[in-house]
Scaffold this active site. Structure first.
Site, PDB file in Angstrom:
ATOM      1  N   TRP A 185       0.868  -1.181   0.000  1.00  0.00           N
ATOM      2  CA  TRP A 185       0.000   0.000   0.000  1.00  0.00           C
ATOM      3  C   TRP A 185       0.899   1.223   0.000  1.00  0.00           C
ATOM      4  O   TRP A 185       1.877   1.287   0.745  1.00  0.00           O
ATOM      5  CB  TRP A 185      -0.908   0.057   1.248  1.00  0.00           C
ATOM      6  CG  TRP A 185      -1.614   1.385   1.303  1.00  0.00           C
ATOM      7  CD1 TRP A 185      -2.672   1.775   0.534  1.00  0.00           C
ATOM      8  CD2 TRP A 185      -1.265   2.516   2.109  1.00  0.00           C
ATOM      9  NE1 TRP A 185      -3.007   3.085   0.825  1.00  0.00           N
ATOM     10  CE2 TRP A 185      -2.162   3.556   1.784  1.00  0.00           C
ATOM     11  CE3 TRP A 185      -0.268   2.754   3.077  1.00  0.00           C
ATOM     12  CZ2 TRP A 185      -2.100   4.818   2.389  1.00  0.00           C
ATOM     13  CZ3 TRP A 185      -0.209   4.003   3.682  1.00  0.00           C
ATOM     14  CH2 TRP A 185      -1.134   5.015   3.331  1.00  0.00           C
ATOM     15  N   GLU A 226      -3.130  -2.997  -2.292  1.00  0.00           N
ATOM     16  CA  GLU A 226      -4.242  -2.399  -1.546  1.00  0.00           C
ATOM     17  C   GLU A 226      -4.614  -1.014  -2.073  1.00  0.00           C
ATOM     18  O   GLU A 226      -3.791  -0.111  -2.124  1.00  0.00           O
ATOM     19  CB  GLU A 226      -3.843  -2.282  -0.062  1.00  0.00           C
ATOM     20  CG  GLU A 226      -4.939  -1.678   0.815  1.00  0.00           C
ATOM     21  CD  GLU A 226      -4.509  -1.524   2.272  1.00  0.00           C
ATOM     22  OE1 GLU A 226      -3.301  -1.693   2.575  1.00  0.00           O
ATOM     23  OE2 GLU A 226      -5.366  -1.212   3.108  1.00  0.00           O
ATOM     24  N   LYS A 228      -7.162   2.541  -2.202  1.00  0.00           N
ATOM     25  CA  LYS A 228      -7.780   3.462  -1.255  1.00  0.00           C
ATOM     26  C   LYS A 228      -8.504   4.546  -2.031  1.00  0.00           C
ATOM     27  O   LYS A 228      -8.086   4.927  -3.123  1.00  0.00           O
ATOM     28  CB  LYS A 228      -6.675   4.074  -0.384  1.00  0.00           C
ATOM     29  CG  LYS A 228      -7.199   4.804   0.833  1.00  0.00           C
ATOM     30  CD  LYS A 228      -6.054   5.145   1.781  1.00  0.00           C
ATOM     31  CE  LYS A 228      -6.599   5.781   3.047  1.00  0.00           C
ATOM     32  NZ  LYS A 228      -5.550   6.014   4.050  1.00  0.00           N
ATOM     33  N   ASP A 259      -9.467  -3.204   2.084  1.00  0.00           N
ATOM     34  CA  ASP A 259      -9.537  -2.621   3.429  1.00  0.00           C
ATOM     35  C   ASP A 259     -10.955  -2.088   3.608  1.00  0.00           C
ATOM     36  O   ASP A 259     -11.439  -1.297   2.772  1.00  0.00           O
ATOM     37  CB  ASP A 259      -8.493  -1.501   3.560  1.00  0.00           C
ATOM     38  CG  ASP A 259      -8.421  -0.924   4.964  1.00  0.00           C
ATOM     39  OD1 ASP A 259      -9.486  -0.573   5.517  1.00  0.00           O
ATOM     40  OD2 ASP A 259      -7.306  -0.791   5.507  1.00  0.00           O
ATOM     41  N   HIS A 262     -11.698   1.705   3.041  1.00  0.00           N
ATOM     42  CA  HIS A 262     -11.103   2.420   1.913  1.00  0.00           C
ATOM     43  C   HIS A 262     -12.056   2.716   0.765  1.00  0.00           C
ATOM     44  O   HIS A 262     -11.629   2.901  -0.370  1.00  0.00           O
ATOM     45  CB  HIS A 262      -9.901   1.644   1.379  1.00  0.00           C
ATOM     46  CG  HIS A 262      -8.699   1.779   2.261  1.00  0.00           C
ATOM     47  ND1 HIS A 262      -7.437   1.419   1.865  1.00  0.00           N
ATOM     48  CD2 HIS A 262      -8.568   2.262   3.504  1.00  0.00           C
ATOM     49  CE1 HIS A 262      -6.580   1.643   2.842  1.00  0.00           C
ATOM     50  NE2 HIS A 262      -7.238   2.153   3.857  1.00  0.00           N
ATOM     51  N   HIS A 286      -8.152  -6.324   5.072  1.00  0.00           N
ATOM     52  CA  HIS A 286      -7.827  -5.462   6.192  1.00  0.00           C
ATOM     53  C   HIS A 286      -9.154  -5.146   6.867  1.00  0.00           C
ATOM     54  O   HIS A 286      -9.887  -4.270   6.422  1.00  0.00           O
ATOM     55  CB  HIS A 286      -7.144  -4.172   5.727  1.00  0.00           C
ATOM     56  CG  HIS A 286      -5.674  -4.338   5.552  1.00  0.00           C
ATOM     57  ND1 HIS A 286      -4.820  -3.295   5.317  1.00  0.00           N
ATOM     58  CD2 HIS A 286      -4.889  -5.449   5.613  1.00  0.00           C
ATOM     59  CE1 HIS A 286      -3.584  -3.752   5.233  1.00  0.00           C
ATOM     60  NE2 HIS A 286      -3.599  -5.054   5.395  1.00  0.00           N
ATOM     61  N   ASP A 294     -12.320   8.823   8.966  1.00  0.00           N
ATOM     62  CA  ASP A 294     -11.275   7.949   9.474  1.00  0.00           C
ATOM     63  C   ASP A 294     -11.628   6.501   9.202  1.00  0.00           C
ATOM     64  O   ASP A 294     -12.712   6.041   9.525  1.00  0.00           O
ATOM     65  CB  ASP A 294     -11.140   8.194  10.985  1.00  0.00           C
ATOM     66  CG  ASP A 294      -9.991   7.416  11.572  1.00  0.00           C
ATOM     67  OD1 ASP A 294      -9.552   6.453  10.934  1.00  0.00           O
ATOM     68  OD2 ASP A 294      -9.544   7.770  12.665  1.00  0.00           O
ATOM     69  N   ASP A 296     -10.034   3.808  10.375  1.00  0.00           N
ATOM     70  CA  ASP A 296      -9.234   2.907  11.203  1.00  0.00           C
ATOM     71  C   ASP A 296      -9.689   2.721  12.642  1.00  0.00           C
ATOM     72  O   ASP A 296      -8.866   2.651  13.538  1.00  0.00           O
ATOM     73  CB  ASP A 296      -7.777   3.390  11.192  1.00  0.00           C
ATOM     74  CG  ASP A 296      -7.191   3.294   9.797  1.00  0.00           C
ATOM     75  OD1 ASP A 296      -7.171   2.181   9.265  1.00  0.00           O
ATOM     76  OD2 ASP A 296      -6.792   4.324   9.245  1.00  0.00           O
ATOM     77  N   ASP A 326      -6.678  -4.050  10.473  1.00  0.00           N
ATOM     78  CA  ASP A 326      -5.967  -2.788  10.251  1.00  0.00           C
ATOM     79  C   ASP A 326      -6.739  -1.638  10.882  1.00  0.00           C
ATOM     80  O   ASP A 326      -7.666  -1.107  10.292  1.00  0.00           O
ATOM     81  CB  ASP A 326      -5.777  -2.545   8.748  1.00  0.00           C
ATOM     82  CG  ASP A 326      -4.927  -1.305   8.484  1.00  0.00           C
ATOM     83  OD1 ASP A 326      -4.274  -0.819   9.436  1.00  0.00           O
ATOM     84  OD2 ASP A 326      -4.913  -0.817   7.337  1.00  0.00           O
TER      85      ASP A 326
HETATM   86  C1  RNT Z   1      -3.630   2.841   4.970  1.00  0.00           C
HETATM   87  C2  RNT Z   1      -3.723   1.391   4.669  1.00  0.00           C
HETATM   88  C3  RNT Z   1      -2.564   0.577   5.128  1.00  0.00           C
HETATM   89  C4  RNT Z   1      -2.019   1.006   6.465  1.00  0.00           C
HETATM   90  C5  RNT Z   1      -0.967   0.112   7.050  1.00  0.00           C
HETATM   91  C6  RNT Z   1      -0.270   0.748   8.197  1.00  0.00           C
HETATM   92  O1  RNT Z   1      -4.753   3.515   4.660  1.00  0.00           O
HETATM   93  O2  RNT Z   1      -4.911   0.881   5.203  1.00  0.00           O
HETATM   94  O3  RNT Z   1      -2.897  -0.766   5.106  1.00  0.00           O
HETATM   95  O4  RNT Z   1      -3.045   1.155   7.399  1.00  0.00           O
HETATM   96  O5  RNT Z   1      -0.115  -0.283   6.065  1.00  0.00           O
HETATM   97 ZN    ZN Z   2      -5.207  -1.208   5.237  1.00  0.00          ZN
END
Ligand code: RNT
Ligand code: ZN
Length: 428
Positions: A185, A226, A228, A259, A262, A286, A294, A296, A326
């Site tokens: 990523w 990955e 986004k 993810d 994303h 992820h 956000d 995460d 993640d």
């Molecule tokens: C970032 C991605 C990625 C990171 C990690 C730390 O938006 O999700 O996977 O969170 O590599």
């Molecule tokens: Zn990720």
């Protein structure tokens, strides 16, 4: 084992058996599932190579909960503690900046030996390792571009880092006898609308092609890419968009990493798994929880987690999926974040495995959507909790919230004693 746990389990078993579900067999299957715990939750994505460097790449940790790991040793201790409170055998996901070495080494010079202590530890613990090249928190990533950088020298630096990362991953796989999943990523993108959307994507594809030139046995390493939608500072354009990586991954035989945080706010990855795996070989997940901008937050037992789990179970996709987490929350105990997110992910899979899938499929094929809705809704309150408690007890980990007192004790005895040092680094 506590008698009440056994009694409730036996009662639950009867209810599931009435629908043809063999709960003991389900638990054996569940014990096979491995979740990859992301090391970066343990120290707010700081890593050990460039300790004074601010987190960059459009990702951010908020919160200053005390006790984050400051050394590889502390991080391993915390992971061990967290893993001891999660049922099953799992994996640990490392980023390149978590190298355990006294040498001053840059990302393009990393070698397997800089991670040997992680490998030795993983062997001793019976864990597999996954890997990520780090395309952020580095002077050469400061302007937001890495593998698609227009400056040839910078782009080459990041290509070297990608190549070095795959060699490290191969070493993990070979040494530990379990395939390492390496996830690529990078944050590359523009804050404002670009004039040329194509050239950076062309450069990214060329860079990745060069990185992947070296043939590595897939028994040891599988690469994933990955995408986004946007990041902080790349709101208008991300080079590695979903379409970019779907195309790239499928044409190059790479795993697609999805993810959960994303995509557009109403877009869910649960609806993508069946399509991606219909055409692709491998998936890396992820598991995360998006909240507004956000992506995460710690994974909770929400509808999307349940739907992801159902898709994996119903489509028998688990054998082709590397299931990782993640998220990074700096506002709560760092171990608790891992434990909550991982236990929820496993629990969601259990719930999915405790559904009468064959029966529901038949009902759907018959066009009886009334029964489909009625049964799927009733199953939401079937006693999966009794099965989960029994599973935890059987796996010798705390039942229900008993794990919390262990985390609180660990916080008092270990984490808070780190506080002085942690504060010092936080303020530097
Ligand atoms: C970032 C991605 C990625 C990171 C990690 C730390 O938006 O999700 O996977 O969170 O590599
Ligand atoms: Zn990720």
């Amino acid at each position: 084992m506590d008698q009440s746990v056994i009694t409730s389990y036996n009662e639950a078993k009867k209810l599931y058996a009435a629908h043809g579900i063999d709960v003991d067999a389900v638990l054996d299957k569940l014990a096979e599932v491995k979740v990859s715990l992301h090391c970066w939750q343990g120290d707010d994505v700081r890593g050990f190579l460039f300790r004074d460097k601010e987190l960059s790449g459009g990702i951010a940790v908020t919160g200053s909960y005390p006790g984050r790991a400051r050394t590889p040793r502390e991080l391993r201790d915390d992971l061990e503690k967290a893993l001891s409170l999660i049922p099953g055998k799992h994996r640990v996901n490392l980023h390149a900046i978590y190298a355990d070495t006294d040498e001053k080494v840059d990302l393009d010079e990393l070698e397997p030996r800089h991670f040997q202590k992680w490998v030795d530890w993983a062997k001793e613990q019976g864990l597999a390792l996954d890997f990520n090249p780090t395309y952020f928190s580095h002077p050469k990533a400061e302007d937001g571009f890495t593998l698609s950088h227009p400056d040839e020298e910078i782009r080459r630096f990041w290509i070297r880092h990608g190549k070095a990362s795959r060699r490290i991953a191969e070493h993990f796989g070979r040494e530990l006898g379990q395939t390492c999943y390496t996830n690529f990523w990078m944050p590359d993108g523009y804050k404002d609308a670009p004039v040329d959307r194509l050239a950076p994507r062309q450069r990214l594809a060329d860079s990745l092609d060069e990185i992947f030139e070296e043939q590595i046995d897939e028994r040891y390493n599988i690469d994933g890419v990955e995408s986004k939608l946007f990041g902080i500072g790349s709101e208008s354009y991300v080079v590695g968009s979903h379409e970019f990586y779907l195309g790239y991954g499928l044409t190059r035989g790479k795993a697609i990493t999805l993810d959960a945080g994303h995509f557009h706010p109403t877009e869910v990855i649960s609806n993508k798994l069946s399509s991606v795996l219909l055409f692709g070989k491998q998936l890396i997940l992820h598991v995360s929880r998006p909240v507004r901008w956000d992506s995460d937050h710690v994974v909770t037992m929400d509808d999307e987690l349940l739907e992801i789990a159902r898709e994996l179970v119903r489509g028998d996709l688990l054998p082709r999926t590397s299931l990782g987490l993640d998220f990074f929350d700096g506002s709560i105990n760092h171990l608790a974040a891992w434990i909550i997110g991982t236990r929820n992910t496993i629990k969601a899979l259990l719930r999915a495995m405790l559904e009468p899938v064959d029966k529901l499929r038949q009902i759907e094929r018959d066009g009886d959507f009334t029964s489909r809705l009625a049964l799927t809704e009733e199953f939401k309150s079937y006693p999966f909790g009794a099965v989960w408690d029994y599973y935890c007890a059987k796996q010798n980990v705390p039942v229900r919230e008993e794990w919390l007192s262990e985390v609180k004790n660990h916080e008092r005895d270990v984490l808070l004693k780190r506080e002085g040092g942690a504060k010092e680094t936080v303020n530097s």
